[in-house]
Scaffold this active site. Sequence first.
Site, mmCIF file in Angstrom:
data_model
loop_
_atom_site.group_PDB
_atom_site.id
_atom_site.type_symbol
_atom_site.label_atom_id
_atom_site.label_comp_id
_atom_site.label_asym_id
_atom_site.label_seq_id
_atom_site.Cartn_x
_atom_site.Cartn_y
_atom_site.Cartn_z
ATOM 1 N N LYS A 130 51.891 21.365 39.781
ATOM 2 C CA LYS A 130 52.284 22.578 39.075
ATOM 3 C C LYS A 130 53.794 22.657 38.878
ATOM 4 O O LYS A 130 54.265 23.425 38.048
ATOM 5 C CB LYS A 130 51.773 23.818 39.809
ATOM 6 C CG LYS A 130 50.257 23.974 39.715
ATOM 7 C CD LYS A 130 49.776 25.302 40.268
ATOM 8 C CE LYS A 130 48.292 25.508 40.017
ATOM 9 N NZ LYS A 130 47.440 24.689 40.910
HETATM 10 C C1 LIG Z 1 46.126 24.313 40.534
HETATM 11 C C2 LIG Z 1 45.629 23.072 41.182
HETATM 12 C C3 LIG Z 1 44.516 22.351 40.684
HETATM 13 C C4 LIG Z 1 43.697 22.850 39.511
HETATM 14 O O1 LIG Z 1 44.374 22.743 38.275
HETATM 15 P P1 LIG Z 1 43.831 23.544 37.021
HETATM 16 O O2 LIG Z 1 44.809 23.277 35.944
HETATM 17 O O3 LIG Z 1 43.779 24.992 37.429
HETATM 18 O O4 LIG Z 1 42.458 23.013 36.707
HETATM 19 C C5 LIG Z 1 44.162 21.165 41.305
HETATM 20 N N1 LIG Z 1 44.844 20.709 42.376
HETATM 21 C C6 LIG Z 1 45.887 21.362 42.892
HETATM 22 C C7 LIG Z 1 46.562 20.813 44.091
HETATM 23 C C8 LIG Z 1 46.333 22.565 42.319
HETATM 24 O O5 LIG Z 1 47.377 23.215 42.852
#
Ligand SMILES: *Cc1c(COP(=O)(O)O)cnc(C)c1O
Length: 433
Positions: free
Chosen positions: A107
């Site tokens: 993210k």
């Molecule tokens: C947010 C997150 C996901 C999921 O991603 P999306 O875009 O919401 O499908 C998967 N793994 C981790 C570690 C995350 O923080």
Amino acid sequence: MNYYSLTKKSPSVNFKEATILGLAPDKGLYFPEQIPMIDAELLANIENCSNEEIAFRVIRPYVGNTIPENILYDIVRETVNFPIPLIPVTGSISSLELFHGPTLAFKDIGARFMSRCLGQFVHQQTKKITVLVATSGDTGGAVANGFYNVDGVDVVILYPSGKVSSVQEKQLTTLGKNIHALEIEGSFDDCQLLVKKAFADKELNRQLFLTSANSINVARWLPQQFYYFFAYKLWKKKEQPPVICVPSGNFGNICAGILAHISGLPVQHFIAACNANDTVPRYLQNKNFEPHSAIATLSNAMDVADPSNFVRILELFQHQFGEMTKKLSSCSISDTETVATIKEVYEKEGYLLDPHGAIAYLALQRYIKEHPGTRGIFLETAHPVKFPDAIVQATGKQVPIPESLTPLLLMEKKSTRLPVSYDDFIQFLLSKN
Ligand SMILES: *Cc1c(COP(=O)(O)O)cnc(C)c1O
């Protein structure tokens, strides 16, 4: 480039407006009016291009003239200025490690890009912007880090007291300055309800310019395409494109991958790997989209019952169910399987997965068994140190803390503790300035 609302009841807007608003006034998600095709020359020469150049060429048409090109180039360079290696785990499976950014989660990429864009746009605004986020762990850290010291933007993060890991809590609470952490004496759902109520509060919105930084924002969604191109650059057998498996919760990440593919990036097939929250796997089986309530799992960043970005995936496939299922499959993996996978891959291959990556690894391994001769990449979305309980359960060992975290762990937590009370929350928002 303009963006229309998928609910089709609000006017189209440019990138700047879509970024500031997040959701359209009709509550629809924004979607680009055209999908630009990637230069064939970029793909042919990709091994000679730097990551920042690739990223710039991918994002430029989406931003249009809302940010001058030289500034956009700097934003992109800062967004991707950490390693994103492709690590072979077995002969047919490689891990795209997206956790080498400042908060050790993928993210970081979306949050860094969005915060810098918003920082540009806020100069042209009379009011300060307040970004509100509720987090179960990962989002808050990436957003806090991305927005730290961005002029004209205040960030207020709500997290459930005692329910985030200690690394995650430090990432939320130690920055200070324009980052405010609220430790709420309740659950993640309580945090989310407080934030939703604030967005719907007309009087409050007259006094403060509120926006959200969650994954529905186009400025977080679109830059997630970058690393699919980086993976292709590192993929040796260009004549046989990879199967790509993405651990999915809100489906923003995989949706960006599919967008990159429709723009011309070669990908053989996509797999959305889910935990027990299996709305999409059930939908691809029986065509009924029926969210249950969310279930808590070890891969808690994916505990989403009604993935907001899935409507964008439907739009990308122009609502052709058959076209979608040719390119996209999905499956659900239990906590027991997650722990067993972490243990097995650690013991057999010497590679330590986090619970989210483990789900994607197992889903990809199953797909390859059913399609002999295929090879693929799974996205490793977080560093295992962020999920110590699952790792200890699987391997019996503590995860060594990466050196880059030592200074963070020594810092003092600064947060404001509040009961689940809307009045207290509003009072905080209005008095923080
Ligand atoms: C947010 C997150 C996901 C999921 O991603 P999306 O875009 O919401 O499908 C998967 N793994 C981790 C570690 C995350 O923080």
